[in-house]
Motif scaffolding. Structure first.
Motif, mmCIF file in Angstrom:
data_model
loop_
_atom_site.group_PDB
_atom_site.id
_atom_site.type_symbol
_atom_site.label_atom_id
_atom_site.label_comp_id
_atom_site.label_asym_id
_atom_site.label_seq_id
_atom_site.Cartn_x
_atom_site.Cartn_y
_atom_site.Cartn_z
ATOM 1 N N PHE A 138 -27.158 103.860 -70.191
ATOM 2 C CA PHE A 138 -26.842 103.014 -71.476
ATOM 3 C C PHE A 138 -25.911 101.810 -71.305
ATOM 4 N N ARG A 139 -26.405 100.633 -71.760
ATOM 5 C CA ARG A 139 -25.539 99.623 -71.531
ATOM 6 C C ARG A 139 -25.505 98.751 -72.856
ATOM 7 N N ASN A 140 -24.298 98.444 -73.153
ATOM 8 C CA ASN A 140 -24.150 97.551 -74.399
ATOM 9 C C ASN A 140 -24.775 96.138 -74.239
ATOM 10 N N LEU A 142 -26.167 92.763 -75.161
ATOM 11 C CA LEU A 142 -26.259 91.793 -76.450
ATOM 12 C C LEU A 142 -27.336 91.198 -76.508
ATOM 13 N N ARG A 143 -27.920 90.820 -75.665
ATOM 14 C CA ARG A 143 -29.400 90.033 -75.744
ATOM 15 C C ARG A 143 -30.443 91.094 -75.859
ATOM 16 N N ALA A 144 -30.671 91.672 -77.213
ATOM 17 C CA ALA A 144 -31.820 92.800 -77.108
ATOM 18 C C ALA A 144 -32.871 92.240 -77.722
ATOM 19 N N ILE A 148 -38.811 96.159 -74.418
ATOM 20 C CA ILE A 148 -38.461 97.146 -73.827
ATOM 21 C C ILE A 148 -37.828 96.938 -72.477
ATOM 22 N N LEU A 149 -38.009 95.396 -72.263
ATOM 23 C CA LEU A 149 -37.411 94.753 -71.043
ATOM 24 C C LEU A 149 -35.825 94.969 -70.886
ATOM 25 N N ARG A 150 -35.346 95.094 -72.176
ATOM 26 C CA ARG A 150 -33.836 95.189 -72.301
ATOM 27 C C ARG A 150 -33.308 96.001 -73.177
ATOM 28 N N GLU A 153 -30.580 101.494 -73.935
ATOM 29 C CA GLU A 153 -30.615 102.998 -73.400
ATOM 30 C C GLU A 153 -32.023 102.699 -72.789
ATOM 31 N N PHE A 154 -32.072 103.192 -71.468
ATOM 32 C CA PHE A 154 -33.321 102.989 -70.706
ATOM 33 C C PHE A 154 -33.587 103.836 -69.513
ATOM 34 N N MET A 155 -34.423 103.841 -68.907
ATOM 35 C CA MET A 155 -34.779 104.689 -67.851
ATOM 36 C C MET A 155 -34.533 103.927 -66.375
ATOM 37 N N MET A 156 -33.665 104.621 -65.636
ATOM 38 C CA MET A 156 -33.575 103.869 -64.442
ATOM 39 C C MET A 156 -33.652 104.852 -63.381
ATOM 40 N N LYS A 157 -34.270 104.637 -62.231
ATOM 41 C CA LYS A 157 -34.515 105.518 -61.060
ATOM 42 C C LYS A 157 -33.096 104.920 -60.086
ATOM 43 N N ILE A 250 -38.862 88.026 -64.083
ATOM 44 C CA ILE A 250 -38.304 89.493 -64.559
ATOM 45 C C ILE A 250 -37.631 90.167 -63.311
ATOM 46 N N GLU A 251 -36.344 90.518 -63.462
ATOM 47 C CA GLU A 251 -36.103 91.645 -62.331
ATOM 48 C C GLU A 251 -36.338 92.851 -62.917
ATOM 49 N N VAL A 252 -36.971 93.370 -61.592
ATOM 50 C CA VAL A 252 -37.556 95.053 -62.014
ATOM 51 C C VAL A 252 -36.855 95.963 -60.930
ATOM 52 N N GLY A 253 -36.096 95.178 -60.119
ATOM 53 C CA GLY A 253 -35.399 96.229 -59.134
ATOM 54 C C GLY A 253 -33.990 95.500 -58.451
ATOM 55 N N ASN A 254 -33.249 96.144 -57.880
ATOM 56 C CA ASN A 254 -32.043 95.456 -57.378
ATOM 57 C C ASN A 254 -31.327 96.466 -56.294
ATOM 58 N N ILE A 255 -31.054 96.052 -54.814
ATOM 59 C CA ILE A 255 -30.452 96.902 -53.907
ATOM 60 C C ILE A 255 -29.171 96.440 -53.457
ATOM 61 N N PHE A 256 -28.160 97.216 -53.655
ATOM 62 C CA PHE A 256 -26.626 96.731 -52.984
ATOM 63 C C PHE A 256 -26.299 97.181 -51.976
ATOM 64 N N PRO A 257 -25.883 96.465 -50.907
ATOM 65 C CA PRO A 257 -25.014 97.229 -49.731
ATOM 66 C C PRO A 257 -23.873 96.955 -49.960
ATOM 67 N N TYR A 285 -29.132 101.525 -54.938
ATOM 68 C CA TYR A 285 -30.627 101.069 -55.260
ATOM 69 C C TYR A 285 -31.006 101.374 -56.393
ATOM 70 N N GLY A 286 -31.652 100.267 -57.072
ATOM 71 C CA GLY A 286 -32.086 100.732 -58.763
ATOM 72 C C GLY A 286 -33.450 100.033 -59.069
ATOM 73 N N ILE A 287 -34.139 100.855 -59.774
ATOM 74 C CA ILE A 287 -35.452 100.406 -60.284
ATOM 75 C C ILE A 287 -35.567 100.789 -61.872
ATOM 76 N N GLY A 288 -35.846 99.963 -62.751
ATOM 77 C CA GLY A 288 -35.817 100.208 -64.121
ATOM 78 C C GLY A 288 -37.428 100.564 -64.583
ATOM 79 N N PRO A 289 -37.857 102.016 -64.601
ATOM 80 C CA PRO A 289 -39.434 102.185 -65.002
ATOM 81 C C PRO A 289 -39.683 101.796 -66.299
HETATM 82 P P1 ATP Z 1 -30.190 92.454 -65.823
HETATM 83 O O1 ATP Z 1 -29.386 91.099 -65.011
HETATM 84 O O2 ATP Z 1 -31.705 91.994 -66.291
HETATM 85 O O3 ATP Z 1 -29.235 92.420 -67.146
HETATM 86 P P2 ATP Z 1 -28.924 94.126 -64.197
HETATM 87 O O4 ATP Z 1 -28.904 93.317 -62.972
HETATM 88 O O5 ATP Z 1 -27.784 94.362 -64.784
HETATM 89 O O6 ATP Z 1 -30.285 93.733 -65.190
HETATM 90 P P3 ATP Z 1 -28.911 96.542 -62.598
HETATM 91 O O7 ATP Z 1 -27.734 96.911 -62.495
HETATM 92 O O8 ATP Z 1 -29.226 95.644 -61.176
HETATM 93 O O9 ATP Z 1 -29.494 95.553 -63.939
HETATM 94 O O10 ATP Z 1 -30.155 97.682 -62.624
HETATM 95 C C1 ATP Z 1 -31.148 97.980 -61.871
HETATM 96 C C2 ATP Z 1 -32.465 97.991 -62.510
HETATM 97 O O11 ATP Z 1 -32.363 98.626 -63.719
HETATM 98 C C3 ATP Z 1 -33.056 96.383 -62.972
HETATM 99 O O12 ATP Z 1 -33.384 95.659 -61.799
HETATM 100 C C4 ATP Z 1 -33.896 96.781 -64.083
HETATM 101 O O13 ATP Z 1 -35.004 97.056 -63.590
HETATM 102 C C5 ATP Z 1 -33.316 97.902 -64.836
HETATM 103 N N1 ATP Z 1 -32.501 97.548 -65.980
HETATM 104 C C6 ATP Z 1 -31.370 96.862 -65.905
HETATM 105 N N2 ATP Z 1 -30.717 96.674 -66.892
HETATM 106 C C7 ATP Z 1 -31.835 97.233 -68.027
HETATM 107 C C8 ATP Z 1 -31.993 97.013 -69.471
HETATM 108 N N3 ATP Z 1 -31.055 96.604 -70.123
HETATM 109 N N4 ATP Z 1 -33.012 97.707 -70.118
HETATM 110 C C9 ATP Z 1 -34.061 97.994 -69.325
HETATM 111 N N5 ATP Z 1 -34.118 97.940 -67.759
HETATM 112 C C10 ATP Z 1 -32.929 97.571 -67.477
#
Ligand code: ATP
Ligand code: MG
Length: 416
Positions: A138-140, A142-144, A148-150, A153-157, A250-257, A285-289
């Motif tokens: 769940f993330r608040n 603002l740019r909705a 479904i890209l943003r 409420e969304f799915m994350m692995k 479009i950012e689809v994944g992000n990994i954090f050391p 390490y996150g991916i948003g399916p």
């Molecule tokens: P953004 O910069 O696009 O807001 P983020 O960098 O805040 O995303 P992360 O915290 O890195 O997002 O989350 C890991 C992954 O979860 C992202 O790479 C993306 O695939 C997915 N994700 C993040 N925010 C959302 C969202 N609001 N809706 C759908 N998927 C999302």
């Protein structure tokens, strides 16, 4: 699956309040339904796609030795106070009070995993620990307005790893990077691995997985001799010169050391070989399916609808019967449907009493990779010696060809 009984059917017009192509097509074709801005139901078609994306990711995570769990989404304030994120991430977190206690809905899980680890792990012998789950975040936001890209409420692995040493963390970090590239490749997305800032998570550099797309919200930069592309935040004067290419993405994944920042704040310590207490090395390490599904639609469609890659298509085949009032034609199509299903092929069978124009338009909109048509024409062509014939067309091609039932079954069951 028979489309006559399928829920729901396609919509004739796109929702007027959505500008993003992913939302327009996914809603019209019946993959998702919008409850409110940034909040979507995954309908049967959409859930099938996301389940396939999740399975590919799951297989690649398991290959790295990670184990799947499921963590709570309702979190007490106290745990977020340990790292200070109750206040520092206030903007993004849904926080509320109930029965004189304060809670937040999960926007990520670092603190929760760190709590798990400090309760169950104490010796250097217990490392590494690699845990992941698929769940709602769940993330608040603002740019909705990106469909479904943003989502709000969304799915994350999200995967988390804990290590005794920095060296071990970084070794695994690069292993996950490779696993991500492999997962996206299998999903049918070409990604650029990009150096990025840590944002609210960390002061260190992180890596993002970016898909080039004109409608993307990010901009990335690259040069042929750079190992990683860079996002806006990490570009500086020294990297700006020369022959730099840039594009929207479009950012689809992000990994954090993440290092030891979380473990120091949360007192997650282990005892090393010499009996000395040390902070745990940590990565996430996150991916948003659901964003991945939307991204595929953004980069793979035409004016008629979606074009799914085989690996994540909701069904392998879209079977259409025309002139189905004629029982011998209908029977033949039913027979093909039954035998394909029996061979393990995933078939969406449009058996409705509607005209050919609508069946073809819906088929192109939904975007399943292979279209099969049984009609008076194919029935005629198949009579005599030839055996039963059907018209085969790929969603990505304009040419169709005739095939007999046996050949169709052979070709399709090989790819299951
Ligand atoms: P953004 O910069 O696009 O807001 P983020 O960098 O805040 O995303 P992360 O915290 O890195 O997002 O989350 C890991 C992954 O979860 C992202 O790479 C993306 O695939 C997915 N994700 C993040 N925010 C959302 C969202 N609001 N809706 C759908 N998927 C999302
Ligand atoms: Mg990110």
């Amino acid at each position: 699956m028979k489309y006559s009984t399928f829920f729901p059917k396609t919509l004739k017009t796109a929702p007027s309040d959505e500008v993003a192509i992913n939302a327009k097509y996914l809603m019209r074709a019946g993959f998702i339904d919008k409850l409110m801005a940034g909040s979507f139901t995954l309908l049967p078609l959409g859930w099938r796609v996301v389940a396939k994306i999740n399975n590919i990711i799951r297989e690649e995570m398991n290959k790295t030795g990670a184990q799947e769990i499921l963590m709570p989404l309702l979190h007490p304030k106290e745990i977020w106070n340990e790292t200070g994120r109750w206040d520092s991430a206030k903007e993004v977190m849904y926080q509320f009070e109930k029965n004189e206690r304060e809670y937040a809905l999960s926007f990520t899980h670092e603190e929760i995993v760190m709590d798990l680890i400090r309760k169950h792990v104490s010796s250097y012998k217990d490392f590494p620990v690699k845990l992941y789950h698929f769940s709602t975040k769940f993330r608040n936001e603002l740019r909705a307005k990106s469909g479904i890209l943003r989502g709000r409420e969304f799915m994350m692995k999200d995967l988390y790893s804990a290590h005794a040493t920095e060296e071990d963390l970084m070794k695994y970090y690069f292993e996950v990077m490779k696993a991500y590239v492999k997962a996206f490749e299998r999903i049918g997305l070409e990604v650029k691995v990009t150096e990025a800032d840590g944002g609210v998570f960390t002061k260190q550099h992180t890596h993002e997985f970016q898909v080039l797309c004109e409608t993307g919200e990010d901009t990335i930069y690259w040069k042929d001799d750079w190992e990683y592309a860079k996002n806006e935040e990490v570009m500086d004067e020294t990297t700006k010169g020369g022959d730099i290419k840039s594009a929207k993405s479009i950012e689809v994944g992000n990994i954090f050391p993440l290092g030891t920042m979380y473990s120091e704040k949360m007192k997650a310590l282990y005892t090393d070989q010499d009996g000395v207490q040390k902070p745990i090395w940590f990565g996430s390490y996150g991916i948003g399916p659901t964003r991945v599904m939307g991204t595929v639609v953004e980069v793979s469609h035409d004016e008629k609808g979606i074009i799914w890659p085989e690996s994540i298509a909701p069904f392998q085949v879209h079977l259409i019967v025309l002139e189905n009032q004629e029982s011998r034609i209908r029977n033949q199509a039913d027979e093909l449907y039954e035998s394909l299903v029996g061979a393990g092929v995933e078939v969406l069978y449009d058996d409705r009493d509607v005209g050919p124009g609508q069946k073809f338009a819906d088929c192109d909109l939904i975007g399943i990779p292979v279209r099969l048509v049984v009609s008076a024409k194919t029935f005629q062509l198949g009579s005599g010696q030839k055996g039963n014939m059907v018209e085969w067309k790929k969603r990505s091609d304009s040419e169709s060809k005739l095939m007999d039932f046996d050949e169709v079954e052979k070709v399709l069951s090989v790819s299951t």
